[in-house]
Scaffold this motif. Structure first.
Motif, PDB file in Angstrom:
ATOM      1  N   ILE A 175      26.789-102.702  30.872  1.00 45.73           N
ATOM      2  CA  ILE A 175      25.724-102.092  30.074  1.00 45.73           C
ATOM      3  C   ILE A 175      25.475-100.693  30.615  1.00 45.73           C
ATOM      4  O   ILE A 175      25.197-100.511  31.792  1.00 45.73           O
ATOM      5  CB  ILE A 175      24.442-102.937  30.106  1.00 45.73           C
ATOM      6  CG1 ILE A 175      24.708-104.256  29.396  1.00 45.73           C
ATOM      7  CG2 ILE A 175      23.290-102.189  29.449  1.00 45.73           C
ATOM      8  CD1 ILE A 175      23.541-105.177  29.303  1.00 45.73           C
ATOM      9  N   ILE A 176      25.591 -99.715  29.737  1.00 44.04           N
ATOM     10  CA  ILE A 176      25.359 -98.317  30.103  1.00 44.04           C
ATOM     11  C   ILE A 176      23.886 -97.970  29.922  1.00 44.04           C
ATOM     12  O   ILE A 176      23.280 -97.322  30.764  1.00 44.04           O
ATOM     13  CB  ILE A 176      26.232 -97.373  29.250  1.00 44.04           C
ATOM     14  CG1 ILE A 176      27.709 -97.658  29.509  1.00 44.04           C
ATOM     15  CG2 ILE A 176      25.888 -95.912  29.510  1.00 44.04           C
ATOM     16  CD1 ILE A 176      28.642 -96.977  28.536  1.00 44.04           C
ATOM     17  N   ALA A 177      23.322 -98.399  28.796  1.00 39.56           N
ATOM     18  CA  ALA A 177      21.918 -98.096  28.492  1.00 39.56           C
ATOM     19  C   ALA A 177      21.378 -99.171  27.566  1.00 39.56           C
ATOM     20  O   ALA A 177      22.123 -99.783  26.806  1.00 39.56           O
ATOM     21  CB  ALA A 177      21.804 -96.728  27.823  1.00 39.56           C
ATOM     22  N   ALA A 178      20.078 -99.398  27.659  1.00 42.27           N
ATOM     23  CA  ALA A 178      19.417-100.343  26.765  1.00 42.27           C
ATOM     24  C   ALA A 178      17.968 -99.939  26.594  1.00 42.27           C
ATOM     25  O   ALA A 178      17.317 -99.502  27.542  1.00 42.27           O
ATOM     26  CB  ALA A 178      19.505-101.764  27.321  1.00 42.27           C
ATOM     27  N   GLU A 179      17.512-100.045  25.376  1.00 40.29           N
ATOM     28  CA  GLU A 179      16.099 -99.867  25.051  1.00 40.29           C
ATOM     29  C   GLU A 179      15.826-100.784  23.873  1.00 40.29           C
ATOM     30  O   GLU A 179      16.754-101.381  23.319  1.00 40.29           O
ATOM     31  CB  GLU A 179      15.779 -98.405  24.722  1.00 40.29           C
ATOM     32  CG  GLU A 179      16.561 -97.854  23.549  1.00 40.29           C
ATOM     33  CD  GLU A 179      16.365 -96.358  23.378  1.00 40.29           C
ATOM     34  OE1 GLU A 179      15.826 -95.984  22.323  1.00 40.29           O
ATOM     35  OE2 GLU A 179      16.742 -95.594  24.280  1.00 40.29           O
ATOM     36  N   LYS A 180      14.590-100.896  23.480  1.00 39.55           N
ATOM     37  CA  LYS A 180      14.254-101.799  22.386  1.00 39.55           C
ATOM     38  C   LYS A 180      15.061-101.434  21.136  1.00 39.55           C
ATOM     39  O   LYS A 180      14.998-100.313  20.648  1.00 39.55           O
ATOM     40  CB  LYS A 180      12.765-101.754  22.085  1.00 39.55           C
ATOM     41  CG  LYS A 180      12.348-102.766  21.052  1.00 39.55           C
ATOM     42  CD  LYS A 180      10.863-102.758  20.815  1.00 39.55           C
ATOM     43  CE  LYS A 180      10.531-103.793  19.752  1.00 39.55           C
ATOM     44  NZ  LYS A 180       9.113-103.795  19.433  1.00 39.55           N
ATOM     45  N   GLY A 181      15.855-102.390  20.667  1.00 39.58           N
ATOM     46  CA  GLY A 181      16.624-102.202  19.446  1.00 39.58           C
ATOM     47  C   GLY A 181      17.928-101.446  19.591  1.00 39.58           C
ATOM     48  O   GLY A 181      18.598-101.172  18.594  1.00 39.58           O
ATOM     49  N   LYS A 182      18.348-101.158  20.821  1.00 37.47           N
ATOM     50  CA  LYS A 182      19.550-100.336  20.998  1.00 37.47           C
ATOM     51  C   LYS A 182      20.195-100.637  22.351  1.00 37.47           C
ATOM     52  O   LYS A 182      19.509-100.726  23.364  1.00 37.47           O
ATOM     53  CB  LYS A 182      19.143 -98.863  20.928  1.00 37.47           C
ATOM     54  CG  LYS A 182      20.256 -97.878  21.054  1.00 37.47           C
ATOM     55  CD  LYS A 182      19.670 -96.468  20.887  1.00 37.47           C
ATOM     56  CE  LYS A 182      20.603 -95.405  21.320  1.00 37.47           C
ATOM     57  NZ  LYS A 182      20.010 -94.071  21.219  1.00 37.47           N
ATOM     58  N   VAL A 183      21.531-100.780  22.340  1.00 32.42           N
ATOM     59  CA  VAL A 183      22.287-100.927  23.587  1.00 32.42           C
ATOM     60  C   VAL A 183      23.570-100.115  23.507  1.00 32.42           C
ATOM     61  O   VAL A 183      24.106 -99.883  22.421  1.00 32.42           O
ATOM     62  CB  VAL A 183      22.656-102.394  23.935  1.00 32.42           C
ATOM     63  CG1 VAL A 183      21.444-103.227  24.238  1.00 32.42           C
ATOM     64  CG2 VAL A 183      23.519-103.023  22.880  1.00 32.42           C
ATOM     65  N   GLU A 184      24.037 -99.706  24.661  1.00 23.96           N
ATOM     66  CA  GLU A 184      25.340 -99.064  24.790  1.00 23.96           C
ATOM     67  C   GLU A 184      26.111 -99.843  25.842  1.00 23.96           C
ATOM     68  O   GLU A 184      25.622-100.042  26.959  1.00 23.96           O
ATOM     69  CB  GLU A 184      25.187 -97.604  25.194  1.00 23.96           C
ATOM     70  CG  GLU A 184      26.476 -96.828  25.149  1.00 23.96           C
ATOM     71  CD  GLU A 184      26.277 -95.335  25.362  1.00 23.96           C
ATOM     72  OE1 GLU A 184      27.295 -94.624  25.330  1.00 23.96           O
ATOM     73  OE2 GLU A 184      25.133 -94.899  25.572  1.00 23.96           O
TER      74      GLU A 184
END
Length: 139
Positions: free
Chosen positions: A24-33
């Motif tokens: 996982i590179i990045a995660a926030e509510k409603g979105k992941v990379e």
């Protein structure tokens, strides 16, 4: 749900995801990379530099699922998925960017873009997931 805890969004619970080596590179509510590190086993055929489409679609499915998880805090089973392959994914890492379109009471939807190591868009996908049922209230 507040901002997702990256440590809790890991892949250690799944033998398949561990095999893929996802990060996982990045995660926030409603979105992941999510990054998929390249492995020789992902090649379509010996001597080819094209990755197998199944690897690309698995990445799309997992990324969409995790985008929904950032809003539901639970894993969700896939109901349906479509992947459009825009060009061959070649040797090198892949990155998926997934965003929720809708998180509903019974069905959730996420859109996913898959890019190669040069940032070129190689596939897009949309998947539907069964939303988790709310816990039953006890009297």
């Amino acid at each position: 749900m507040s901002e997702p805890d990256l440590a809790k969004l890991g892949f250690g619970h799944s033998p398949f995801m561990r095999f893929l080596g996802l990060e996982i590179i990045a995660a926030e509510k409603g979105k992941v990379e999510i990054r998929l590190p390249y492995r020789e086993e992902f090649l379509r055929t010996d001597g080819s530099d094209w990755l197998h489409g199944g690897v690309v679609s698995a990445l799309a499915d997992i990324a969409g699922d995790y985008a929904v998880i950032t809003e539901t805090a639970q894993g969700v089973p896939t109901i349906d998925m479509r992947v459009d392959y825009l060009r061959p994914a070649r040797r090198g890492d892949l990155t998926a960017l997934a965003r929720t379109v809708r998180v509903g009471r019974t069905v959730s939807v996420a859109d996913v873009e898959i890019r190669d190591s040069m940032g070129t868009l190689v596939a897009v996908g949309r998947a539907c997931y069964a939303s988790p049922r709310p816990p039953k209230e006890t009297p």
